[in-house]
Write a protein that holds these residues in place. Structure first.
Motif, PDB file in Angstrom:
ATOM      1  N   UNK A   1       1.639   6.137   7.927  1.00 31.20           N
ATOM      2  CA  UNK A   1       2.999   5.600   7.942  1.00 31.20           C
ATOM      3  C   UNK A   1       3.959   6.551   8.660  1.00 31.20           C
ATOM      4  N   UNK A   2       3.879   7.820   8.294  1.00 29.81           N
ATOM      5  CA  UNK A   2       4.816   8.800   8.858  1.00 29.81           C
ATOM      6  C   UNK A   2       4.709   8.892  10.383  1.00 29.81           C
ATOM      7  N   UNK A   3       3.487   8.734  10.920  1.00 28.25           N
ATOM      8  CA  UNK A   3       3.295   8.907  12.357  1.00 28.25           C
ATOM      9  C   UNK A   3       3.852   7.761  13.180  1.00 28.25           C
ATOM     10  N   UNK A   4       4.185   6.657  12.523  1.00 26.67           N
ATOM     11  CA  UNK A   4       4.769   5.543  13.273  1.00 26.67           C
ATOM     12  C   UNK A   4       6.261   5.748  13.564  1.00 26.67           C
TER      13      UNK A   4
ATOM     14  N   UNK B   1       0.849  -1.207   0.000  1.00 26.71           N
ATOM     15  CA  UNK B   1       0.000   0.000   0.000  1.00 26.71           C
ATOM     16  C   UNK B   1       0.876   1.246   0.000  1.00 26.71           C
ATOM     17  N   UNK B   2       1.715   1.429  -1.017  1.00 26.59           N
ATOM     18  CA  UNK B   2       2.646   2.561  -1.008  1.00 26.59           C
ATOM     19  C   UNK B   2       1.944   3.912  -1.034  1.00 26.59           C
ATOM     20  N   UNK B   3       0.701   3.948  -1.504  1.00 28.71           N
ATOM     21  CA  UNK B   3      -0.010   5.208  -1.569  1.00 28.71           C
ATOM     22  C   UNK B   3      -0.261   5.825  -0.189  1.00 28.71           C
ATOM     23  N   UNK B   4      -0.226   4.981   0.865  1.00 28.99           N
ATOM     24  CA  UNK B   4      -0.481   5.504   2.215  1.00 28.99           C
ATOM     25  C   UNK B   4       0.641   6.403   2.723  1.00 28.99           C
ATOM     26  N   UNK B   5       1.807   6.371   2.038  1.00 29.81           N
ATOM     27  CA  UNK B   5       2.866   7.314   2.412  1.00 29.81           C
ATOM     28  C   UNK B   5       2.428   8.753   2.168  1.00 29.81           C
TER      29      UNK B   5
END
Length: 430
Positions: free
Chosen positions: A410-413, A399-403
């Motif tokens: 993703x970023x918040x992890x 699911x690369x679009x979630x970047x």
């Protein structure tokens, strides 16, 4: 001399061990977990024993072979998982005294505390008092040393808490407290050395305290100046706020942590920490260091400031990570259907999507709970970093679009993984 030091890797015990080694004595240290102590001080013969298994003279006798004297520096603040104050500071010590009488070890130095008494208000002080009373009734060449508030270059327990208070920005909250007499850590070690070497009279009780008492505010302000920090305003908060905060410390104690902010500490602060310096002053012909001299051992370097500021942040970091992962797992289970839709829309089979969602939620719950338990915290922090990296790797593949998602799943992890790394870096308590 060949000297046994129960509790030889604690704050006071470590200082005593160093003084004994410098003076040329052979030292055997004893404690429940001696792995780090062996690495830190390989010149000592370390024995790993839990004091709860040493509540009879028979259990102690083999450990006293080839021992000339004992300096007991073992102790725990409050009951908790694996900690029993009465066993550690009373039952095991009475058994030790009996064993010393039986095998002929005559000289014994007991590190107690000012205010120790069999009828004291706290279990900590009662247990010390019971042991002291038993030692006084023995045939040993005993000496009881009762330190006040111990301060020095090393910080643990109450002294570490004072460092943390002194480093707070803005204003510093303090409970209502009577006067306090402190003592330098190196003075405690030097006195124990003098007693065991016979340079001070035996069968005496000595309070190890400075000549003049100070207010808690004066101590914290002086310590703050030594840390190289500007003056701060002090605030007198209602007592119930401190009782609540220290009760939270009790709760942390049930999870295996040993924070200095527990009700026993608060009770002692409220009762005051006092003592009589006269007997020791008369015996050795001098007074112990006063507060300004004591705090000369505290450096104002960035190392001390980092420690002071991180000390109170450590429980915040651990609690934040634990609750973050627990809530993440709980929400994942509650909103499992929505999470599965995200995966099925990207080509995952419903069964596979359900496996990922429920498995991930359960892993989050397990890691969150493990983070809050002291013994499993390092493993949990490592697991959090690993799970985060695996999550990002799998997400980047499937699911690369979630970047680029505006909510940043993703970023918040990444900050959570970095915070887990910080938790690993500051995991040690000693």
């Amino acid at each position: 001399m060949r000297i046994l030091v129960p509790g030889g890797y604690g704050l006071i015990g470590s200082a005593i061990v160093s003084a004994l080694l410098t003076a040329g004595h052979e030292v055997t240290g004893l404690g429940r977990s001696v792995g780090q102590a062996r690495l830190r001080e390989p010149r000592v013969r370390w024995l790993q024993h839990d004091l709860k298994d040493l509540v009879s003279a028979e259990a102690w006798r083999p450990l006293l072979a080839d021992v000339d004297a004992v300096i007991n520096a073992a102790g725990v603040l409050q009951d908790g998982p694996g900690d029993d104050v009465m066993v550690t500071q009373s039952l095991a010590m009475v058994a030790l005294f009996e064993a010393c009488e039986q095998v002929g070890v005559k000289r014994l130095v007991q590190i107690s505390a000012v205010g120790a008494s069999p009828d004291a208000a706290t279990v900590f002080m009662r247990s010390k008092g019971i042991a002291d009373e038993a030692l006084e009734g023995s045939s040993l060449d005993w000496t009881i040393l009762r330190p006040g508030l111990v301060l020095g270059s090393s910080a643990y327990g109450g002294s570490a808490l004072l460092h943390a208070l002194a480093s707070l920005p803005g204003f510093i909250p303090l409970p209502p407290a009577p006067s306090i007499r402190s003592v330098a850590l190196d003075d405690v070690a030097a006195t124990a050395l003098a007693v065991v070497e016979g340079r001070l009279p035996h069968r005496r009780i000595y309070d190890l305290v400075e000549d003049r008492a100070h207010s808690l505010q004066e101590i914290v302000a002086t310590l703050r100046a030594r840390l190289g920090l500007p003056p701060a305003r002090f605030a007198r908060w209602p007592l119930w706020i401190f009782r609540l905060a220290f009760r939270l410390g009790d709760l942390a104690g049930l999870l295996g942590w040993r924070p200095p902010m527990r009700t026993t500490s608060l009770d002692q602060i409220l009762a005051g920490i006092d003592g009589d310096p006269t007997p020791l002053g008369a015996a050795n012909g001098r007074s112990l260091k006063a507060l300004p001299e004591i705090l000369e051992a505290v450096g104002g370097t960035v190392r001390e400031r980092w420690f002071a500021r991180l000390f109170l942040l450590k429980p915040v970091i651990v609690a934040t990570l634990g609750l973050f992962w627990l809530l993440s797992g709980l929400i994942g289970l509650i909103e499992a259907d929505k999470a599965k839709v995200v995966l099925t829309l990207r080509g995952f089979a419903p069964t596979t999507a359900a496996l990922f969602v429920h498995g991930g939620a359960l892993a989050d719950l397990l890691l969150g709970a493990a983070m809050l338990w002291r013994r499993t915290m390092p493993a949990a922090a490592t697991g959090m970093i690993g799970v985060t990296l695996a999550y990002l790797l799998a997400g980047s593949l499937f699911t690369p679009d979630l970047w680029l998602d505006p909510l940043g799943p993703f970023l918040k992890t990444l900050p959570a993984a970095v915070l887990a790394l910080v938790a690993l870096a500051i995991k040690d308590a000693r």
